[in-house]
Design a protein around this motif. Structure first.
Motif, PDB file in Angstrom:
ATOM      1  N   VAL A   8       0.869  -1.169   0.000  1.00  0.00           N
ATOM      2  CA  VAL A   8       0.000   0.000   0.000  1.00  0.00           C
ATOM      3  C   VAL A   8       0.905   1.219   0.000  1.00  0.00           C
ATOM      4  CG1 VAL A   8      -1.790   1.273   1.215  1.00  0.00           C
ATOM      5  CG2 VAL A   8      -1.805  -1.230   1.254  1.00  0.00           C
ATOM      6  N   ILE A   9       0.821   1.983  -1.076  1.00  0.00           N
ATOM      7  CA  ILE A   9       1.702   3.137  -1.261  1.00  0.00           C
ATOM      8  C   ILE A   9       0.830   4.391  -1.310  1.00  0.00           C
ATOM      9  CG2 ILE A   9       3.429   4.205  -2.761  1.00  0.00           C
ATOM     10  CD1 ILE A   9       3.690   1.196  -3.915  1.00  0.00           C
ATOM     11  N   GLU A  10       1.111   5.330  -0.419  1.00  0.00           N
ATOM     12  CA  GLU A  10       0.373   6.594  -0.414  1.00  0.00           C
ATOM     13  C   GLU A  10       1.328   7.714  -0.791  1.00  0.00           C
ATOM     14  OE1 GLU A  10      -2.631   7.379   2.572  1.00  0.00           O
ATOM     15  OE2 GLU A  10      -2.129   5.438   3.471  1.00  0.00           O
ATOM     16  N   GLU A  11       1.028   8.381  -1.920  1.00  0.00           N
ATOM     17  CA  GLU A  11       1.848   9.499  -2.364  1.00  0.00           C
ATOM     18  C   GLU A  11       1.040  10.427  -3.253  1.00  0.00           C
ATOM     19  OE1 GLU A  11       5.137   7.588  -4.247  1.00  0.00           O
ATOM     20  OE2 GLU A  11       4.005   7.060  -6.027  1.00  0.00           O
ATOM     21  N   GLU A  12       1.296  11.718  -3.110  1.00  0.00           N
ATOM     22  CA  GLU A  12       0.655  12.740  -3.930  1.00  0.00           C
ATOM     23  C   GLU A  12      -0.864  12.600  -3.937  1.00  0.00           C
ATOM     24  OE1 GLU A  12       2.453  12.931  -7.793  1.00  0.00           O
ATOM     25  OE2 GLU A  12       4.456  12.670  -6.951  1.00  0.00           O
ATOM     26  N   GLY A  13      -1.459  12.294  -2.795  1.00  0.00           N
ATOM     27  CA  GLY A  13      -2.912  12.209  -2.681  1.00  0.00           C
ATOM     28  C   GLY A  13      -3.527  10.930  -3.217  1.00  0.00           C
ATOM     29  N   LEU A  15      -3.669   6.617  -3.252  1.00  0.00           N
ATOM     30  CA  LEU A  15      -3.358   5.356  -2.573  1.00  0.00           C
ATOM     31  C   LEU A  15      -3.262   4.290  -3.655  1.00  0.00           C
ATOM     32  CD1 LEU A  15      -4.572   3.872   0.642  1.00  0.00           C
ATOM     33  CD2 LEU A  15      -4.991   2.549  -1.422  1.00  0.00           C
ATOM     34  N   THR A  16      -2.148   3.587  -3.686  1.00  0.00           N
ATOM     35  CA  THR A  16      -1.930   2.537  -4.675  1.00  0.00           C
ATOM     36  C   THR A  16      -1.783   1.214  -3.957  1.00  0.00           C
ATOM     37  OG1 THR A  16      -0.802   4.112  -6.119  1.00  0.00           O
ATOM     38  CG2 THR A  16      -0.506   1.777  -6.609  1.00  0.00           C
ATOM     39  N   LEU A  17      -2.566   0.240  -4.392  1.00  0.00           N
ATOM     40  CA  LEU A  17      -2.542  -1.114  -3.843  1.00  0.00           C
ATOM     41  C   LEU A  17      -1.967  -2.026  -4.925  1.00  0.00           C
ATOM     42  CD1 LEU A  17      -3.535  -3.064  -1.542  1.00  0.00           C
ATOM     43  CD2 LEU A  17      -5.609  -3.317  -2.899  1.00  0.00           C
ATOM     44  N   ALA A  18      -0.862  -2.689  -4.620  1.00  0.00           N
ATOM     45  CA  ALA A  18      -0.190  -3.505  -5.637  1.00  0.00           C
ATOM     46  C   ALA A  18       0.363  -4.778  -5.030  1.00  0.00           C
ATOM     47  CB  ALA A  18       0.942  -2.716  -6.279  1.00  0.00           C
ATOM     48  N   ARG A  19       0.454  -5.791  -5.833  1.00  0.00           N
ATOM     49  CA  ARG A  19       1.041  -7.054  -5.414  1.00  0.00           C
ATOM     50  C   ARG A  19       2.558  -6.991  -5.500  1.00  0.00           C
ATOM     51  NH1 ARG A  19      -0.099 -10.845  -2.050  1.00  0.00           N
ATOM     52  NH2 ARG A  19      -0.747 -12.760  -2.987  1.00  0.00           N
ATOM     53  N   ARG A  20       3.044  -6.283  -6.527  1.00  0.00           N
ATOM     54  CA  ARG A  20       4.485  -6.194  -6.754  1.00  0.00           C
ATOM     55  C   ARG A  20       4.921  -4.738  -6.852  1.00  0.00           C
ATOM     56  NH1 ARG A  20       3.857  -9.973 -11.808  1.00  0.00           N
ATOM     57  NH2 ARG A  20       3.373 -11.937 -10.781  1.00  0.00           N
ATOM     58  N   VAL A  21       6.126  -4.484  -6.410  1.00  0.00           N
ATOM     59  CA  VAL A  21       6.743  -3.185  -6.636  1.00  0.00           C
ATOM     60  C   VAL A  21       8.041  -3.402  -7.402  1.00  0.00           C
ATOM     61  CG1 VAL A  21       5.744  -1.926  -4.718  1.00  0.00           C
ATOM     62  CG2 VAL A  21       7.799  -3.248  -4.334  1.00  0.00           C
ATOM     63  N   PRO A  22       8.414  -2.542  -8.288  1.00  0.00           N
ATOM     64  CA  PRO A  22       7.764  -1.276  -8.587  1.00  0.00           C
ATOM     65  C   PRO A  22       6.419  -1.489  -9.283  1.00  0.00           C
ATOM     66  CG  PRO A  22       9.554  -1.671 -10.132  1.00  0.00           C
ATOM     67  CD  PRO A  22       9.601  -2.772  -9.112  1.00  0.00           C
ATOM     68  N   VAL A  23       5.517  -0.551  -9.050  1.00  0.00           N
ATOM     69  CA  VAL A  23       4.169  -0.622  -9.610  1.00  0.00           C
ATOM     70  C   VAL A  23       4.245  -0.363 -11.114  1.00  0.00           C
ATOM     71  CG1 VAL A  23       1.903   0.480  -9.604  1.00  0.00           C
ATOM     72  CG2 VAL A  23       3.136   0.120  -7.454  1.00  0.00           C
TER      73      VAL A  23
END
Length: 111
Positions: A8-13, A15-23
């Motif tokens: 769960v990545i929160e940036e610049e307003g 919220l991104t939910l991803a299985r792998r990073v980098p998204v």
């Protein structure tokens, strides 16, 4: 990270939910949902339905990004795909999931 964990990545307003990073968004479709307050819960609900629709796509890793815009939530759903795939067909399936009236009503109730 265990099998049941999501990034769960929160940036610049957003919220991104991803299985792998980098998204990575190899495919993506956007929609707007009014009257939703919980970004994290909404992202998980959309991700679950997205996975049900595309789980047979080999190498697929879902990504859902939710951004609050005034009184609506902008949702970008899609993800990364390792290998060949028919982008138009997959994006059409995502659009069906995002625009389904029953899905939208459930997401707005539960998020």
């Amino acid at each position: 990270m265990g099998r049941d964990r999501w990034h769960v990545i929160e940036e610049e307003g957003a919220l991104t939910l991803a299985r792998r990073v980098p998204v990575r968004f190899d495919l993506a479709v956007e929609t707007v949902l009014p009257g939703v307050t919980g970004r994290r819960r909404l992202a998980h609900l959309v991700r679950q339905d997205l996975w049900r629709a595309l789980q047979s796509l080999r190498g697929y890793a879902p990504v859902v990004q939710v951004t609050r815009r005034a009184d609506v939530m902008q949702v970008r759903a899609g993800g990364a795909v390792a290998g060949r795939f028919d982008r138009a067909k997959c994006e059409a399936l995502i659009a069906v999931v995002l625009e389904d009236a029953d899905n939208r009503a459930r997401w707005m109730r539960r998020a």
